[in-house]
Motif scaffolding. Sequence first.
Motif, PDB file in Angstrom:
ATOM      1  N   LEU A  24      20.925  -7.993 -45.268  1.00 31.04           N
ATOM      2  CA  LEU A  24      19.555  -8.470 -45.096  1.00 31.04           C
ATOM      3  C   LEU A  24      18.531  -7.361 -45.314  1.00 31.04           C
ATOM      4  N   ILE A  25      18.767  -6.212 -44.733  1.00 30.64           N
ATOM      5  CA  ILE A  25      17.802  -5.111 -44.857  1.00 30.64           C
ATOM      6  C   ILE A  25      17.730  -4.596 -46.287  1.00 30.64           C
ATOM      7  N   SER A  26      18.872  -4.446 -46.952  1.00 27.61           N
ATOM      8  CA  SER A  26      18.835  -3.933 -48.324  1.00 27.61           C
ATOM      9  C   SER A  26      18.151  -4.915 -49.271  1.00 27.61           C
ATOM     10  N   MET A  27      18.423  -6.206 -49.116  1.00 24.25           N
ATOM     11  CA  MET A  27      17.758  -7.194 -49.973  1.00 24.25           C
ATOM     12  C   MET A  27      16.258  -7.263 -49.676  1.00 24.25           C
ATOM     13  N   THR A  28      15.891  -7.150 -48.404  1.00 22.52           N
ATOM     14  CA  THR A  28      14.471  -7.151 -48.039  1.00 22.52           C
ATOM     15  C   THR A  28      13.770  -5.938 -48.641  1.00 22.52           C
ATOM     16  N   ALA A  29      14.401  -4.771 -48.573  1.00 19.43           N
ATOM     17  CA  ALA A  29      13.814  -3.554 -49.133  1.00 19.43           C
ATOM     18  C   ALA A  29      13.610  -3.691 -50.642  1.00 19.43           C
ATOM     19  N   ILE A  30      14.580  -4.272 -51.325  1.00 20.81           N
ATOM     20  CA  ILE A  30      14.457  -4.444 -52.776  1.00 20.81           C
ATOM     21  C   ILE A  30      13.339  -5.419 -53.112  1.00 20.81           C
ATOM     22  N   VAL A  31      13.264  -6.546 -52.404  1.00 19.75           N
ATOM     23  CA  VAL A  31      12.221  -7.546 -52.665  1.00 19.75           C
ATOM     24  C   VAL A  31      10.837  -6.974 -52.372  1.00 19.75           C
ATOM     25  N   VAL A  32      10.692  -6.277 -51.245  1.00 19.68           N
ATOM     26  CA  VAL A  32       9.391  -5.687 -50.893  1.00 19.68           C
ATOM     27  C   VAL A  32       8.978  -4.656 -51.939  1.00 19.68           C
ATOM     28  N   LEU A  34       9.916  -4.452 -55.118  1.00 19.19           N
ATOM     29  CA  LEU A  34       9.550  -5.133 -56.365  1.00 19.19           C
ATOM     30  C   LEU A  34       8.183  -5.805 -56.247  1.00 19.19           C
ATOM     31  N   PHE A  35       7.878  -6.341 -55.065  1.00 15.12           N
ATOM     32  CA  PHE A  35       6.577  -6.966 -54.839  1.00 15.12           C
ATOM     33  C   PHE A  35       5.453  -5.927 -54.892  1.00 15.12           C
ATOM     34  N   ALA A  44       5.370   2.369 -55.122  1.00 16.83           N
ATOM     35  CA  ALA A  44       6.065   1.213 -54.543  1.00 16.83           C
ATOM     36  C   ALA A  44       7.441   1.576 -54.014  1.00 16.83           C
ATOM     37  N   SER A  45       7.958   2.720 -54.434  1.00 16.14           N
ATOM     38  CA  SER A  45       9.267   3.133 -53.918  1.00 16.14           C
ATOM     39  C   SER A  45       9.213   3.371 -52.409  1.00 16.14           C
ATOM     40  N   ALA A  46       8.019   3.429 -51.850  1.00 18.24           N
ATOM     41  CA  ALA A  46       7.872   3.550 -50.397  1.00 18.24           C
ATOM     42  C   ALA A  46       8.433   2.318 -49.684  1.00 18.24           C
ATOM     43  N   GLY A  47       8.580   1.212 -50.384  1.00 19.43           N
ATOM     44  CA  GLY A  47       9.162   0.010 -49.795  1.00 19.43           C
ATOM     45  C   GLY A  47      10.607   0.203 -49.371  1.00 19.43           C
ATOM     46  N   PHE A  48      11.258   1.227 -49.926  1.00 16.10           N
ATOM     47  CA  PHE A  48      12.642   1.499 -49.551  1.00 16.10           C
ATOM     48  C   PHE A  48      12.749   2.092 -48.143  1.00 16.10           C
ATOM     49  N   VAL A  49      11.617   2.383 -47.524  1.00 19.31           N
ATOM     50  CA  VAL A  49      11.634   2.905 -46.153  1.00 19.31           C
ATOM     51  C   VAL A  49      12.276   1.886 -45.203  1.00 19.31           C
ATOM     52  N   LEU A  50      12.275   0.632 -45.592  1.00 19.32           N
ATOM     53  CA  LEU A  50      12.899  -0.402 -44.769  1.00 19.32           C
ATOM     54  C   LEU A  50      14.401  -0.173 -44.595  1.00 19.32           C
ATOM     55  N   PRO A 114      11.353  12.497 -65.739  1.00 21.25           N
ATOM     56  CA  PRO A 114      10.285  12.595 -64.733  1.00 21.25           C
ATOM     57  C   PRO A 114      10.825  12.440 -63.308  1.00 21.25           C
ATOM     58  N   LYS A 115      10.144  13.108 -62.372  1.00 15.57           N
ATOM     59  CA  LYS A 115      10.544  13.043 -60.961  1.00 15.57           C
ATOM     60  C   LYS A 115      10.513  11.610 -60.441  1.00 15.57           C
ATOM     61  N   SER A 116       9.550  10.838 -60.884  1.00 18.49           N
ATOM     62  CA  SER A 116       9.448   9.461 -60.395  1.00 18.49           C
ATOM     63  C   SER A 116      10.687   8.642 -60.778  1.00 18.49           C
ATOM     64  N   THR A 117      11.245   8.908 -61.943  1.00 18.82           N
ATOM     65  CA  THR A 117      12.460   8.199 -62.368  1.00 18.82           C
ATOM     66  C   THR A 117      13.634   8.570 -61.468  1.00 18.82           C
ATOM     67  N   ILE A 118      13.760   9.850 -61.171  1.00 18.62           N
ATOM     68  CA  ILE A 118      14.834  10.302 -60.287  1.00 18.62           C
ATOM     69  C   ILE A 118      14.642   9.716 -58.885  1.00 18.62           C
ATOM     70  N   ASN A 119      13.397   9.699 -58.409  1.00 18.57           N
ATOM     71  CA  ASN A 119      13.087   9.125 -57.100  1.00 18.57           C
ATOM     72  C   ASN A 119      13.514   7.663 -57.033  1.00 18.57           C
ATOM     73  N   TRP A 120      13.149   6.881 -58.051  1.00 16.87           N
ATOM     74  CA  TRP A 120      13.532   5.468 -58.097  1.00 16.87           C
ATOM     75  C   TRP A 120      15.044   5.313 -58.139  1.00 16.87           C
ATOM     76  N   LEU A 121      15.694   6.167 -58.901  1.00 14.45           N
ATOM     77  CA  LEU A 121      17.141   6.080 -59.048  1.00 14.45           C
ATOM     78  C   LEU A 121      17.856   6.350 -57.720  1.00 14.45           C
ATOM     79  N   ILE A 122      17.411   7.363 -57.009  1.00 18.72           N
ATOM     80  CA  ILE A 122      18.051   7.705 -55.728  1.00 18.72           C
ATOM     81  C   ILE A 122      17.855   6.598 -54.708  1.00 18.72           C
ATOM     82  N   TRP A 123      16.623   6.125 -54.545  1.00 17.57           N
ATOM     83  CA  TRP A 123      16.366   5.072 -53.553  1.00 17.57           C
ATOM     84  C   TRP A 123      17.063   3.770 -53.925  1.00 17.57           C
TER      85      TRP A 123
END
Length: 148
Positions: A24-32, A34-35, A44-50, A114-123
């Motif tokens: 539930l938490i991982s799917m919620t984090a992905i949906v948030v 993407l939104f 928007a990668s801050a949504g992974f804080v969930l 770019p750092k942003s790509t690596i950031n997205w990939l890790i999260w």
Amino acid sequence: MNADHPTGIDSKAAMEKVAWLELLISMTAIVVTLFLIPFLGHGASAGFVLLGGVACSFFFLRSRTTRTIMDERDREIERLATRRGLEFAWWVLLLAMIVIVLWPRNGENGGFVPKSTINWLIWSQFALFFGAKGLTGVILYRRQAHAS
């Protein structure tokens, strides 16, 4: 509440609740996340804080009674779910890195990613790991003839 259990406690295994929470938490984090992309862009990668909510699964593992929380079946399901989650996350990471390296526009940045790509990939890997682990755990528990 479960009337069949002498103390009225729900008979669903604690580790099954953990698997549901991870899913539930991982799917919620992905949906948030993407939104938030249209509004925040790379922020928007801050949504992974969930994903920090996975730490709440600790509350399912505490027991105030002498009741067994984890048995051999739970340990085996947890081991298999963790393995499958890691395998899935690593394969996605490998394929993503191949795409990043072979992407034709990568030369525009002097050959650097770019750092942003690596950031997205890790999260994304964290979210995919917990999602695959939770889904595997839920499937394995649902396949059981009866809960412990």
